[in-house]
Design a protein around this motif. Structure first.
Motif, PDB file in Angstrom:
ATOM      1  N   THR A 169     -18.984  45.212   2.228  1.00  0.00           N
ATOM      2  CA  THR A 169     -19.110  44.576   3.546  1.00  0.00           C
ATOM      3  C   THR A 169     -18.693  45.530   4.660  1.00  0.00           C
ATOM      4  OG1 THR A 169     -18.669  42.407   2.581  1.00  0.00           O
ATOM      5  CG2 THR A 169     -18.368  42.626   4.953  1.00  0.00           C
ATOM      6  N   ILE A 170     -17.584  46.250   4.455  1.00  0.00           N
ATOM      7  CA  ILE A 170     -17.099  47.192   5.470  1.00  0.00           C
ATOM      8  C   ILE A 170     -18.104  48.327   5.677  1.00  0.00           C
ATOM      9  CG2 ILE A 170     -15.307  48.900   5.996  1.00  0.00           C
ATOM     10  CD1 ILE A 170     -13.335  47.037   4.508  1.00  0.00           C
ATOM     11  N   ILE A 171     -18.648  48.840   4.579  1.00  0.00           N
ATOM     12  CA  ILE A 171     -19.640  49.917   4.682  1.00  0.00           C
ATOM     13  C   ILE A 171     -20.861  49.442   5.465  1.00  0.00           C
ATOM     14  CG2 ILE A 171     -21.245  51.361   3.371  1.00  0.00           C
ATOM     15  CD1 ILE A 171     -19.096  51.407   1.125  1.00  0.00           C
ATOM     16  N   SER A 172     -21.349  48.258   5.123  1.00  0.00           N
ATOM     17  CA  SER A 172     -22.510  47.699   5.814  1.00  0.00           C
ATOM     18  C   SER A 172     -22.219  47.451   7.290  1.00  0.00           C
ATOM     19  CB  SER A 172     -22.934  46.395   5.129  1.00  0.00           C
ATOM     20  OG  SER A 172     -24.000  45.789   5.809  1.00  0.00           O
ATOM     21  N   LEU A 173     -21.031  46.911   7.561  1.00  0.00           N
ATOM     22  CA  LEU A 173     -20.623  46.640   8.939  1.00  0.00           C
ATOM     23  C   LEU A 173     -20.542  47.929   9.746  1.00  0.00           C
ATOM     24  CD1 LEU A 173     -19.491  44.639  11.071  1.00  0.00           C
ATOM     25  CD2 LEU A 173     -17.224  45.106  10.130  1.00  0.00           C
ATOM     26  N   GLY A 174     -19.887  48.950   9.171  1.00  0.00           N
ATOM     27  CA  GLY A 174     -19.748  50.215   9.870  1.00  0.00           C
ATOM     28  C   GLY A 174     -21.085  50.857  10.178  1.00  0.00           C
ATOM     29  N   ARG A 175     -21.963  50.862   9.213  1.00  0.00           N
ATOM     30  CA  ARG A 175     -23.272  51.496   9.419  1.00  0.00           C
ATOM     31  C   ARG A 175     -24.097  50.728  10.439  1.00  0.00           C
ATOM     32  NH1 ARG A 175     -25.828  53.693   3.848  1.00  0.00           N
ATOM     33  NH2 ARG A 175     -27.136  54.699   5.410  1.00  0.00           N
ATOM     34  N   SER A 176     -23.972  49.390  10.448  1.00  0.00           N
ATOM     35  CA  SER A 176     -24.719  48.596  11.431  1.00  0.00           C
ATOM     36  C   SER A 176     -24.223  48.849  12.845  1.00  0.00           C
ATOM     37  CB  SER A 176     -24.613  47.103  11.097  1.00  0.00           C
ATOM     38  OG  SER A 176     -23.293  46.628  11.303  1.00  0.00           O
ATOM     39  N   MET A 177     -22.937  49.264  12.961  1.00  0.00           N
ATOM     40  CA  MET A 177     -22.367  49.564  14.276  1.00  0.00           C
ATOM     41  C   MET A 177     -22.446  51.061  14.594  1.00  0.00           C
ATOM     42  SD  MET A 177     -19.006  47.073  14.186  1.00  0.00           S
ATOM     43  CE  MET A 177     -18.529  47.545  15.852  1.00  0.00           C
ATOM     44  N   ASN A 178     -23.171  51.792  13.754  1.00  0.00           N
ATOM     45  CA  ASN A 178     -23.358  53.234  13.951  1.00  0.00           C
ATOM     46  C   ASN A 178     -22.038  54.001  13.902  1.00  0.00           C
ATOM     47  OD1 ASN A 178     -25.195  55.356  14.221  1.00  0.00           O
ATOM     48  ND2 ASN A 178     -24.899  55.468  16.447  1.00  0.00           N
ATOM     49  N   LEU A 179     -21.146  53.553  13.007  1.00  0.00           N
ATOM     50  CA  LEU A 179     -19.853  54.207  12.829  1.00  0.00           C
ATOM     51  C   LEU A 179     -19.857  54.997  11.523  1.00  0.00           C
ATOM     52  CD1 LEU A 179     -17.437  51.257  13.718  1.00  0.00           C
ATOM     53  CD2 LEU A 179     -18.170  53.114  15.226  1.00  0.00           C
TER      54      LEU A 179
END
Length: 333
Positions: A288-298
């Motif tokens: 979830t964190i990986i997906s969240l970070g990538r969706s926020m361009n982090l």
């Protein structure tokens, strides 16, 4: 009290202290707003008649109170002799930390951060204190003391300056000119009004490229005064410095805060990486964190990677950056 009744007196004192704490927990209304009070209580027991003076008894109770304040679980603490020795050791460490920089007792250890092909993309700078008496202390032991006595300001400046000097040396080598160094920042440092100015001065005096410097902040920093935190972070990014949120998923950062923070990177806490087996909660949270970070361009970096299995699992989840013993332990140099 006599020896036979000491246990009963202790139980009675604890009951009374508990009742006091319960009374203090009642909401206090001030100017129409509700406020919650918290308190800690230190207790010392003694025989009567005895040889201890009133001042000595107050000193013991104060030591017990300090231990209660430092505890995350107990608001009530009883004095004992071992507690006194711990307080004395803490005082010694505190005094020694005030002179750690001038006595040249500090060292900088660097732990590599890698990409999916295990190429080094950066390092995390980790402080080591090489005191002749306290050399076995880990940063987890002495950093909280440094934060309590404000010596963390001098220690933090030293780490930042040495890291920037290392960046200059790396930039002189063509193969490592884009390598970053991440520096942990204490909440005590960050909340000072002059922190941004101190970072700017160190960057200017060393000549380091700010784009290769990453400052790691912990989630606990976000517990209060979010507007000031955002303002500080924005000012640092204006210098060209990137900002990482360390140990993400273990603390205070809600999704609402996360969308407001001017971040560049999320670091997945090692506790989640350790729990990647099968369909565990750790695996679910990590994905979830990986997906969240990538969706926020982090940028998302997983720390605490120790096995090939963890490395491969994280790659399948979409993680692209890694740190841990599998790729190298922190080394002074």
């Amino acid at each position: 009290c006599s020896t036979s009744s000491l246990g009963a007196v202790a139980a009675e004192a604890e009951l009374m202290a508990t009742q006091i704490l319960q009374k203090l927990k009642a909401p206090l209304i001030l100017e129409g707003r509700s406020h919650q009070l918290t308190a800690c209580i230190g207790i010392t027991l003694f025989h009567w008649p005895g040889t201890l003076s009133g001042d000595e008894l107050l000193r013991q109770a104060d030591i017990a109170l300090k231990m209660a304040k430092r505890s995350n679980t107990n608001a009530i603490s009883f004095f004992d002799s071992q507690m006194e020795s711990l307080v004395k050791k803490r005082l010694e460490i505190s005094q020694a930390l005030n002179h750690a920089v001038e006595n040249e007792e500090l060292a900088l250890a660097l732990q590599p951060q890698v990409d999916q092909n295990q190429r080094i993309i950066g390092f995390e700078a980790l402080l080591r204190w090489q005191h002749p008496k306290f050399k076995s202390l880990s940063p987890n032991d002495f950093i909280p003391i440094a934060e309590a006595n404000d010596s963390i300001i001098a220690l933090g400046d030293w780490v930042l300056e040495k890291s920037c000097q290392k960046l200059v040396k790396l930039a002189a080598q063509h193969s490592s000119r884009n390598v970053k160094i991440s520096v942990n920042v204490s909440a005590v440092q960050f909340r000072r009004g002059d922190f941004v100015a101190r970072v700017k001065n160190i960057l200017q005096s060393t000549g380091a490229n700010p784009q290769n410097l990453c400052l790691e902040l912990t989630e606990s920093l976000i517990a209060d005064d979010i507007n000031f935190i955002i303002e500080q972070m924005a000012s640092l990014r204006e210098l060209g410095v990137s900002i990482s949120l360390d140990d993400f998923g273990t603390g205070y950062a809600s999704l609402a805060y996360l969308t407001r923070l001017p971040l560049d990177e999320l670091k997945i806490d090692r506790a989640f990486v350790r729990d990647l087996d099968g369909s565990s909660k750790g695996a679910l949270l990590t994905e979830t964190i990986i997906s969240l970070g990538r969706s926020m361009n982090l940028t998302v970096i997983a720390e605490g990677v120790e096995t090939e299995q963890q490395f491969k699992r994280l790659q399948k989840m979409g993680c692209q950056h890694f740190q841990g013993y599998l790729f190298g332990k922190p080394a002074i140099g």
